[in-house]
Design an enzyme around this catalytic site. Structure first.
Site, PDB file in Angstrom:
ATOM      1  CE1 TYR A 160      -4.372  -1.302   0.252  1.00 24.55           C
ATOM      2  CE2 TYR A 160      -3.077  -3.135   1.099  1.00 24.55           C
ATOM      3  CZ  TYR A 160      -4.254  -2.636   0.571  1.00 24.55           C
ATOM      4  OH  TYR A 160      -5.316  -3.477   0.340  1.00 24.55           O
TER       5      TYR A 160
ATOM      6  CB  THR B 116       7.217  -2.595  10.322  1.00 23.87           C
ATOM      7  OG1 THR B 116       6.276  -1.523  10.046  1.00 23.87           O
ATOM      8  CG2 THR B 116       8.446  -2.375   9.494  1.00 23.87           C
TER       9      THR B 116
ATOM     10  CB  CYS C 128      -0.405   2.344  10.412  1.00 22.39           C
ATOM     11  SG  CYS C 128       0.356   1.590   8.968  1.00 22.39           S
TER      12      CYS C 128
HETATM   13  P1  NAD Z   1       2.037  -4.155   2.875  1.00 19.26           P
HETATM   14  O1  NAD Z   1       1.955  -5.374   3.704  1.00 19.26           O
HETATM   15  O2  NAD Z   1       0.905  -3.732   2.024  1.00 19.26           O
HETATM   16  O3  NAD Z   1       3.309  -4.300   1.896  1.00 19.26           O
HETATM   17  C1  NAD Z   1       4.550  -4.772   2.277  1.00 19.26           C
HETATM   18  C2  NAD Z   1       5.116  -5.632   1.141  1.00 19.26           C
HETATM   19  O4  NAD Z   1       6.464  -5.973   1.466  1.00 19.26           O
HETATM   20  C3  NAD Z   1       4.377  -6.961   0.956  1.00 19.26           C
HETATM   21  O5  NAD Z   1       3.888  -7.041  -0.374  1.00 19.26           O
HETATM   22  C4  NAD Z   1       5.436  -8.027   1.247  1.00 19.26           C
HETATM   23  O6  NAD Z   1       5.313  -9.177   0.438  1.00 19.26           O
HETATM   24  C5  NAD Z   1       6.717  -7.270   0.942  1.00 19.26           C
HETATM   25  N1  NAD Z   1       7.918  -7.835   1.578  1.00 19.26           N
HETATM   26  C6  NAD Z   1       8.087  -8.206   2.870  1.00 19.26           C
HETATM   27  N2  NAD Z   1       9.346  -8.638   3.072  1.00 19.26           N
HETATM   28  C7  NAD Z   1       9.988  -8.541   1.879  1.00 19.26           C
HETATM   29  C8  NAD Z   1      11.322  -8.820   1.452  1.00 19.26           C
HETATM   30  N3  NAD Z   1      12.236  -9.283   2.300  1.00 19.26           N
HETATM   31  N4  NAD Z   1      11.627  -8.602   0.155  1.00 19.26           N
HETATM   32  C9  NAD Z   1      10.703  -8.132  -0.712  1.00 19.26           C
HETATM   33  N5  NAD Z   1       9.440  -7.831  -0.362  1.00 19.26           N
HETATM   34  C10 NAD Z   1       9.079  -8.028   0.919  1.00 19.26           C
HETATM   35  O7  NAD Z   1       2.469  -2.985   3.866  1.00 19.26           O
HETATM   36  P2  NAD Z   1       2.188  -1.411   3.681  1.00 19.26           P
HETATM   37  O8  NAD Z   1       0.829  -1.076   4.115  1.00 19.26           O
HETATM   38  O9  NAD Z   1       2.674  -0.992   2.334  1.00 19.26           O
HETATM   39  O10 NAD Z   1       3.169  -0.824   4.799  1.00 19.26           O
HETATM   40  C11 NAD Z   1       4.574  -0.851   4.631  1.00 19.26           C
HETATM   41  C12 NAD Z   1       5.201   0.036   5.693  1.00 19.26           C
HETATM   42  O11 NAD Z   1       4.761   1.380   5.515  1.00 19.26           O
HETATM   43  C13 NAD Z   1       4.832  -0.327   7.130  1.00 19.26           C
HETATM   44  O12 NAD Z   1       5.947  -0.090   7.949  1.00 19.26           O
HETATM   45  C14 NAD Z   1       3.723   0.646   7.468  1.00 19.26           C
HETATM   46  O13 NAD Z   1       3.675   0.919   8.855  1.00 19.26           O
HETATM   47  C15 NAD Z   1       4.150   1.881   6.714  1.00 19.26           C
HETATM   48  N6  NAD Z   1       3.051   2.774   6.330  1.00 19.26           N
HETATM   49  C16 NAD Z   1       1.894   2.272   5.820  1.00 19.26           C
HETATM   50  C17 NAD Z   1       0.890   3.132   5.409  1.00 19.26           C
HETATM   51  C18 NAD Z   1      -0.409   2.627   4.848  1.00 19.26           C
HETATM   52  O14 NAD Z   1      -1.296   3.447   4.620  1.00 19.26           O
HETATM   53  N7  NAD Z   1      -0.589   1.350   4.615  1.00 19.26           N
HETATM   54  C19 NAD Z   1       1.083   4.515   5.481  1.00 19.26           C
HETATM   55  C20 NAD Z   1       2.291   5.002   5.985  1.00 19.26           C
HETATM   56  C21 NAD Z   1       3.268   4.110   6.395  1.00 19.26           C
HETATM   57  C1  UGA Z   2      -3.211   6.846   8.876  1.00 20.87           C
HETATM   58  C2  UGA Z   2      -2.713   8.294   8.897  1.00 20.87           C
HETATM   59  O1  UGA Z   2      -3.815   9.173   8.661  1.00 20.87           O
HETATM   60  C3  UGA Z   2      -1.639   8.513   7.846  1.00 20.87           C
HETATM   61  O2  UGA Z   2      -1.107   9.836   7.948  1.00 20.87           O
HETATM   62  C4  UGA Z   2      -0.514   7.500   8.056  1.00 20.87           C
HETATM   63  O3  UGA Z   2       0.468   7.636   7.053  1.00 20.87           O
HETATM   64  C5  UGA Z   2      -1.086   6.105   8.019  1.00 20.87           C
HETATM   65  O4  UGA Z   2      -2.110   5.969   9.046  1.00 20.87           O
HETATM   66  C6  UGA Z   2      -0.068   5.034   8.321  1.00 20.87           C
HETATM   67  O5  UGA Z   2       0.942   5.280   8.934  1.00 20.87           O
HETATM   68  O6  UGA Z   2      -0.408   3.913   7.924  1.00 20.87           O
HETATM   69  P1  UGA Z   2      -4.893   5.460   7.360  1.00 20.87           P
HETATM   70  O7  UGA Z   2      -4.827   4.473   8.472  1.00 20.87           O
HETATM   71  O8  UGA Z   2      -4.658   4.992   5.983  1.00 20.87           O
HETATM   72  O9  UGA Z   2      -3.832   6.631   7.617  1.00 20.87           O
HETATM   73  O10 UGA Z   2      -6.318   6.189   7.356  1.00 20.87           O
HETATM   74  P2  UGA Z   2      -6.984   7.311   8.285  1.00 20.87           P
HETATM   75  O11 UGA Z   2      -7.705   8.244   7.421  1.00 20.87           O
HETATM   76  O12 UGA Z   2      -6.030   7.891   9.239  1.00 20.87           O
HETATM   77  O13 UGA Z   2      -8.070   6.464   9.095  1.00 20.87           O
HETATM   78  C7  UGA Z   2      -7.690   5.525  10.093  1.00 20.87           C
HETATM   79  C8  UGA Z   2      -8.928   5.016  10.795  1.00 20.87           C
HETATM   80  O14 UGA Z   2      -9.494   6.036  11.626  1.00 20.87           O
HETATM   81  C9  UGA Z   2     -10.055   4.585   9.863  1.00 20.87           C
HETATM   82  O15 UGA Z   2     -10.669   3.432  10.362  1.00 20.87           O
HETATM   83  C10 UGA Z   2     -11.001   5.764   9.868  1.00 20.87           C
HETATM   84  O16 UGA Z   2     -12.314   5.420   9.536  1.00 20.87           O
HETATM   85  C11 UGA Z   2     -10.879   6.198  11.328  1.00 20.87           C
HETATM   86  N1  UGA Z   2     -11.240   7.613  11.561  1.00 20.87           N
HETATM   87  C12 UGA Z   2     -10.539   8.611  10.957  1.00 20.87           C
HETATM   88  C13 UGA Z   2     -12.265   7.918  12.453  1.00 20.87           C
HETATM   89  O17 UGA Z   2     -12.900   7.012  13.036  1.00 20.87           O
HETATM   90  N2  UGA Z   2     -12.568   9.236  12.687  1.00 20.87           N
HETATM   91  C14 UGA Z   2     -11.888  10.251  12.088  1.00 20.87           C
HETATM   92  O18 UGA Z   2     -12.217  11.422  12.364  1.00 20.87           O
HETATM   93  C15 UGA Z   2     -10.843   9.923  11.203  1.00 20.87           C
END
Ligand code: NAD
Ligand code: UGA
Length: 464
Positions: A13, A93, A277
């Site tokens: 993602y 992570t 997260c």
């Molecule tokens: P995700 O699970 O969607 O994607 C991670 C990918 O890494 C998976 O496809 C997995 O197969 C791959 N992977 C794992 N180990 C590997 C390796 N050794 N070599 C190659 N590929 C490998 O996770 P995500 O939601 O993209 O989140 C990734 C990181 O970003 C996390 O630390 C999360 O906290 C952070 N983050 C996520 C969001 C979000 O909105 N999802 C936003 C900000 C930060």
């Molecule tokens: C959140 C942060 O907003 C991002 O800045 C960050 O990068 C990300 O986590 C991350 O580290 O993964 P995300 O989890 O994708 O993003 O979505 P949010 O919009 O923050 O919503 C999180 C949850 O809170 C959802 O279930 C949403 O419905 C809920 N929410 C959000 C509420 O219940 N009330 C609100 O007012 C806002």
């Protein structure tokens, strides 16, 4: 130094959308996103970009425009590492499920595996960018591995946490409030920071590119998520008090959010926050604080999670109580399963926990979600280990459209704030349901006055 070749480890993602935007904005850079999951890479390479593995508004169009031009998806991790001058680590992570720190600390095994692979394969100097969310001081561990396993190659480590929110990822990446880049405060460290600043400067104004030391950057990411989640738990805590006192949580949110020091965002009361997260990052923060002996700091942040769990529990209890204290063999229709709207991501979605509690009470759950597939819902329930997989399959079903989903239901529960729910023909839904027709709005998104006029018996979060 001008970068010509980027590799991103992790096509999830964060890795997918982030690299698609970098490729779009920097046509002179070849960007390769790699992953150990062949299925995921195949889906990213699907001829029809509507079938890419992640649903995000505008993402499939960007992928259609740049894939094969300067954006590539591959399982050949070693080749991409070898060729790249800059490597983003964007692997998952998750919270540890075993050993020391189980249920609290971040599991850094995928980060370490990536670092070891980079060290083993690299033959030229590289900048390594931590994109994943990591505990403060992880860069030190990565550096240790790279310096000790590598073949004399020089590495600079930057922390560049991602702040995008799912459902608005592309908008957030194109027009971020800020981009944070932490690096070593040495001549080489500052040069590496400047190299990454150059990339983002292609489309982001310089004043929004914040540079700090590595530890501030790592800790700022955990702090940002903790503050955002804390606002939701704060408003959710007040929602319960509203229900007891006759106050209305939306009116309270408007009243306090109009104070410019508080601001209106992230004050929407709900059935509880989900997503991959918030919970994981706060648990990690609590673990770090405890490991430094900061008990009060740890307890303070842990309360955000406690309130969130309470909010999910009290929503399912409310359903059972309202339905005359039994939901056994009653059909409860969920509108929404994703953790928020505009995403197909279900990780830690409140819907999973509410469904699990209701199935424990022998309810039959029917779900309609515009983007989530049934096998994902079953997998989510199976992960909780409350019952076997066949039981979950027989207790949770889906329908192809919302009207079929609601037919003969004893109650409807809104779990995700998909906008389309507002547009449904609610009279038609009411006519097809068992009476009394109960409706539980876990997102405070429907027009309750209109629904009550139709005949629904409604409950909305924080409405006295
Ligand atoms: P995700 O699970 O969607 O994607 C991670 C990918 O890494 C998976 O496809 C997995 O197969 C791959 N992977 C794992 N180990 C590997 C390796 N050794 N070599 C190659 N590929 C490998 O996770 P995500 O939601 O993209 O989140 C990734 C990181 O970003 C996390 O630390 C999360 O906290 C952070 N983050 C996520 C969001 C979000 O909105 N999802 C936003 C900000 C930060
Ligand atoms: C959140 C942060 O907003 C991002 O800045 C960050 O990068 C990300 O986590 C991350 O580290 O993964 P995300 O989890 O994708 O993003 O979505 P949010 O919009 O923050 O919503 C999180 C949850 O809170 C959802 O279930 C949403 O419905 C809920 N929410 C959000 C509420 O219940 N009330 C609100 O007012 C806002």
């Amino acid at each position: 130094m001008k970068i010509k070749n980027i590799c991103c480890i992790g096509a999830g993602y964060v890795g997918g959308p982030t690299m698609a935007v970098i490729a779009q904005k920097c046509p002179h850079i070849k960007v390769t996103v790699v992953d150990i999951s062949e299925d995921r890479i195949n889906a990213w390479n699907d001829e029809n970009t509507e079938n890419i593995p992640i649903y995000e508004p505008d993402l499939s169009q960007i992928v259609a425009d740049v894939r094969g031009r300067n954006l590539f998806f591959s399982t050949d991790i070693e080749k991409s590492i070898d060729e790249a001058e800059m490597i983003f680590i964007s692997v998952n992570t998750p919270t540890k499920t075993y050993g020391e720190g189980k249920g609290m600390a971040a599991d850094l095994k995928y980060i370490e595996l990536s670092a070891r692979q980079i060290a083993r394969v690299s033959r030229t100097d590289k900048i390594i960018v931590e994109k994943s969310t990591l505990p403060v001081r992880t860069a030190e561990a990565i550096k240790n591995i790279l310096d000790n396993v590598g073949n004399g190659v020089k590495f600079q480590i930057l922390s560049n946490p991602e702040f995008l929110a799912e459902g608005s990822a592309i908008e957030n990446l194109l027009n971020p409030d800020r981009v944070l880049i932490g690096g070593e405060q040495t001549k080489e460290g500052k040069k590496a920071i400047d190299t990454l600043v150059d990339i983002y400067s292609e489309w982001i104004p310089k004043e929004r590119l914040l540079t700090t030391n590595v530890w501030s950057s790592e800790l700022s990411k955990l702090t940002a998520n903790a503050f955002l989640a804390q606002r939701i738990s704060s408003i959710n805590a007040m929602s319960e008090l509203c229900e007891k006192t006759g106050a209305d949580i939306d009116e309270v949110a408007l009243a306090i959010g109009s104070d410019s020091r508080i601001g209106p965002k992230f004050l929407k009361a709900s059935v509880g926050f989900g997503g991959s997260c918030f919970q994981k990052d706060i648990l990690n923060l609590v673990y770090i604080a405890r490991s430094y002996g900061l008990r009060e700091v740890a307890d303070y942040w842990e309360q955000v999670i406690i309130i969130n769990n309470h909010q999910k529990n009290r929503f399912s209890k409310k359903i059972v109580q309202t339905l005359f204290n039994t939901v056994s063999e009653k059909k409860i229709t969920f509108l929404g399963w994703a953790f928020k709207n505009e995403t197909n991501d279900t990780r830690e979605s409140a819907a999973i926990y509410v469904a699990d509690s209701l199935i424990e009470e022998q309810a039959d759950i029917m779900v309609f979600d515009p983007k989530v597939r049934i096998d994902q819902m079953h997998a989510d329930l199976d992960c909780l280990n409350s019952r076997n997989s066949n039981e979950n399959k027989s207790k949770l079903k889906t329908a192809k459209d919302p009207y079929t989903a609601c037919e003969e239901a004893h109650a409807i529960a809104v779990l995700t704030e998909w906008n389309e729910f507002k547009e449904y023909d609610w009279e038609r839904i009411y006519e097809s349901m068992q009476k009394p027709a109960f409706l539980f709005d876990g997102r405070n998104m429907l027009n309750i006055e209109m629904l009550e006029k139709i005949g629904f018996v409604c409950y909305a979060i924080g409405k006295g």
